[in-house]
Every structure is written in C-alpha cells, then in structure tokens.
Design an enzyme around this catalytic site. Structure first.
Site, PDB file in Angstrom:
ATOM      1  CD  GLU A 170      -2.993   0.998   2.267  1.00  0.00           C
ATOM      2  OE1 GLU A 170      -2.762   0.207   3.202  1.00  0.00           O
ATOM      3  OE2 GLU A 170      -3.894   1.839   2.284  1.00  0.00           O
ATOM      4  CG  ASP A 171       1.513   3.129   3.146  1.00  0.00           C
ATOM      5  OD1 ASP A 171       0.606   3.608   2.444  1.00  0.00           O
ATOM      6  OD2 ASP A 171       1.393   2.895   4.354  1.00  0.00           O
TER       7      ASP A 171
END
Ligand code: MN
Length: 492
Positions: free
Chosen positions: A77-78
C-alpha cells in the site's frame, strides 16, 4: 515508543524454538529497504510502525509467517511494491496475508453511505475469513495507529476512532481477544467523546485508588486461605477499561452512579486446574458471602459464545463493599487475553507433541470454541469471489449458526431457527421486553419468523410495553430469550 528488532527475535525464540528466524530477518530487511526514508506523520521512521505491528503479533505468540507479514504489511500500500514481488521473495502465503491486510484497509466503512455500509462490512468479513491471521495483523496495525492518532486531522481522527469502536473492537471481542477490545476502545474513546472522557477519567481515578487499597487486604487473605488448601494462585486486581465503564454508567439502572458498579476493579484468581477453580470458589464463598441478586456465572460449565471461560461471582467483602471475583486457569486466562491468537499458539504446541494428559487437563481450546470461525472459513472457501457472494448471499452455508445484522451493522451470531425475539434479546434485554414487531431486510416479519443469515433485522418497540408474551416461549431458541421471558412470567 521505539521497537528493536533484536529484542523481537529474542522473544520469538522464547516461545517458538521452531521459528523461521531467517524468514523474519529477511522480511525486516526488505521492509527496511522499501520504507527507507519514509516517515510517519508522527515523525518516527516508518519501519518503527512495521516493528510495532510485529511486536504485538509476537505478544500473541503468533507463527513466523504472521510476523513476517506484519513487518511487510504496508509494503504494497505505501511503497508500491508489487504483490508479485512479495510472492517471489516470500512465497504465496505471506503475499496473501499482506494482500488481505491491504484490502481491508481499502474498505472505508465510515465513508460509505448507509446502504453500502452493511455490504462493505460483509466484504470485510470475507477478506478476514480467508485467513484469520489477517484480522490479527489488522488489529495490531490499528492498535499502533491509534496510539499516534493525535497527529491526524480531526475528521480523520473521528472516522478512525468510530470505525474502531464500531468494527474493530467488537471484532476483537468476537475473536475472544477481550484485552485488545478494551485497549482499542480506550484509545478511541477520547476522540469520540472528549468531554465525557475527561469527566470520567477524573471521576474514576479516586474511586480506583480507593478500591485498590481495599482489595489489597482481600488479596492477602485469599492468598493465605488458598495456600492452606495447597493451591498456588496468582491474584490480580484488574481495573475496568474506561470505555466499558462509560457504557455501563449510561445504563438506566446505574444512572451515572459509579458506586453501583461492582467490577470497577475485579479480582482475578488464576490457578492451575479446573478442579482448583471450584475449590477456590468454595473458599471465596466461605470467606465472603455471595450477593444474592448478582449470583454466580459459571462460564466454565457454560462458556460464552466466543469461547470465554471463567467463574464470576460477586461477593460482600469487608465494610459491606461489593466485589466481583473471577476465577480461571492459566490456560483460560491466556485465552481470554489473547483469544484466537492463543488458539494458534496452543495448536502449535500440540503439533510439537504435547502430552495427552495436558490436553485432557483442558490445556487446549475446546474444539467447539472455534467452530464459528471454522465454519466461516470453510464456507468462504466454497465461494470464489466476493461478487458472487454478494449476489447469492450464501450465508446459508453456515450450518448451525446464522449471522444477522442490526440496522447499524453490528453482527449478531445466533443459533439456527432464531426469531426476531431471540435477536431482540441478544441485542439488549430491554429491547426484548419492548419488542412488538420486526422487519427483516426492510419487510415486516412475524415474531416467530425464522431469521436467515445476512438479513438486517430491525426491532419495533412499543412505548411503555414491558411484558413479554407467554406464547414467545413456543418459538424462541436462545437461552437468553427463554430465561428473560420466564423471569417476567414468574413475576406476574
Ligand atoms: Mn500500517
């Protein structure tokens, strides 16, 4: 708080001599690389968040894959790392865990419109049911995020706090992780109800202190008497979590009077065996008379639906003070604190060749405890994607339990053939007593209607009516509903 990887390894070795430390080390290095230079809004290095999540998973004594996935949980996700890359480096199981955590993160329950809310919740249950370790990683993630929630803008704080109280805390409870439920709620509490929180904190502190002083005496006495019977017990005083205290204070019969709360600080007696639990109960009652109206709850003979086991009794301690005492074995204690996570740990132990005598002594979780989870997983395996699920609402695959939703999206797990009356009593005794009609998925349903999994059930009440009908006994199936109805009939 900063977490250290070396210390993590030491702790893992302590409970799992078979742990794959190379895998965990590799995950740590990988996470360090992909998060390099990233900071959290709180100013700390991103990797500290990954380590924090791993630390909580270690506290639950989870397996190596979960810990590795915990370290990697934000990498997709990051940092834009692809799932393929993760799978290549760490295998499919770990990539799936990270994918599950990412997917749950994308379901923003609080931003969804009411009609989408229940659907989103269902989606979430599906992702989690694939592998319950995903839930544990997500709970650990949420727990750490809440600790640095103060850095976020106010709207986000409120959304996250609300989601925590409505979804994650009940989920932790459902999984039997009572301790985590309380901690999550207490962290979210000040963001949702700042004034009430401040008031309660001030109000309760002196009461806690006073109660604790009083209980020191009781503790000493109990230790002595238990030792005289040859029982080595650990006795803990446990303060009620603040948010759960707040909810209790709001109950009409309590009416914000803290002196009416007897489990503000409860005593926990932790012993070795089930037999000792009952001997300890005898000793407690010899020393302190039980409070008649409160009674004894034997959750060892009859565990709660989430598997919780303990004996609870409320007694008069010196100076007329009323105290709740909980009695349990170490095994039950571990389960109550760590819930399903403890189940994993004990299964691991079993695979390593635990003795049968330990199994019989109740060292392992009873199989039925995890039934609903198993059913959920089994049923999940039969459904290939979530779209199909939403279209067909195949909740029926659950044989013995059904899941229904309240209009707010709370999930209730009831036995098959439950009716709106069973549902109403499961929500609250008051709601059961006041019940006069019901809607299932928006349509009127008779009171003896058999609820189906996946339905949203709404209970209609009559103002002032507080009398269950005798007829209800002909069709209700839950113990709670029967008990409450009979209680009313006896009174008349
Ligand atoms: Mn995270």
């Amino acid at each position: 708080m900063t977490f250290k990887f070396d210390e993590l390894l030491v702790q893992i070795k302590r409970y799992n001599s078979q742990a794959d430390l190379d895998l965990i080390r590799k995950a740590y290095q990988f996470a360090g690389k992909v998060h390099a230079g990233q900071k959290r809004l709180s100013g700390e290095d991103y990797i500290n968040h990954s380590l924090a999540v791993a630390q909580y998973l270690v506290d639950w004594k989870l397996d190596s894959s979960s810990i590795a996935a915990g370290l990697l949980h934000d990498s997709v996700e990051d940092t834009g790392t692809s799932l393929e890359k993760l799978e290549k480096e760490f295998g499919k199981a770990i990539a799936d865990l990270v994918d599950g955590v990412t997917k749950i993160g994308e379901i923003k329950l609080r931003e969804s419109k009411t009609e989408e809310f229940v659907e989103n919740l269902r989606k979430m249950i599906i992702v989690m049911a694939k592998d319950l370790r995903v839930v544990l990683i997500k709970l650990a993630d949420r727990y750490h995020n809440l600790q640095t929630l103060y850095v976020l803008p106010k709207e986000k704080q409120i959304r996250i706090a609300q989601e925590t109280i409505e979804i994650y805390a009940p989920l932790a409870e459902r999984l039997g992780i009572g301790e985590m439920k309380g901690r999550l709620e207490d962290l979210a509490f000040p963001y949702l109800y700042p004034e009430e929180y401040q008031w309660l904190k001030k109000y309760s502190t002196s009461c806690y202190k006073q109660t604790n002083r009083h209980l020191e005496e009781v503790k000493k006495k109990l230790h002595k008497e238990l030792a005289a019977e040859g029982i080595r017990a650990e006795i803990q005083a446990r303060a009620k979590h603040l948010y759960s205290l707040y909810k209790k204070l709001l109950r009409p019969e309590i009416d914000k009077d803290i002196t009416k709360i007897y489990d503000l600080v409860a005593l926990r007696i932790i012993v070795e065996t089930i037999e000792q639990c009952y001997v300890a109960l005898g000793i407690v009652h010899r020393l302190y008379k039980p409070v008649p109206a409160k009674g004894i709850s034997d959750f060892i003979a009859q565990p709660k639906p989430n598997g919780y086991r303990s004996i609870h009794t409320t007694v008069f301690t010196p100076n007329g003070k009323i105290t709740e005492i909980q009695i349990r074995t170490h095994k039950m204690h571990e389960e109550a604190e760590n819930g399903i996570a403890a189940h994993w740990y004990f299964t691991q132990q079993k695979q390593k060749g635990a003795k049968d005598s330990q199994v019989e002594a109740g060292f392992f979780a009873p199989a039925e405890k995890m039934n609903w989870v198993k059913e959920l997983v089994k049923w999940q395996n039969e459904i290939t994607d979530s779209k199909e699920f939403i279209n067909s609402l195949k909740f029926d695959a659950l044989k013995h339990r059904i899941f229904v939703f309240s209009p707010k999206g709370d999930v209730f797990d009831l036995p098959v053939d439950s009716t709106p009356i069973d549902f109403a009593y499961a929500v609250h005794t008051n709601l059961g007593d006041l019940c006069m009609g019901a809607k299932a998925d928006g349509k009127m349903a008779p009171l003896d209607y058999k609820l189906k999994s996946g339905q949203v059930i709404e209970i209609m009440t009559a103002k002032g009516k507080k009398r269950p009908s005798r007829d209800w006994l002909n069709f209700v199936v839950t113990h709670t509903a029967k008990k409450e109805i009979e209680k009313h009939l006896r009174k008349e």
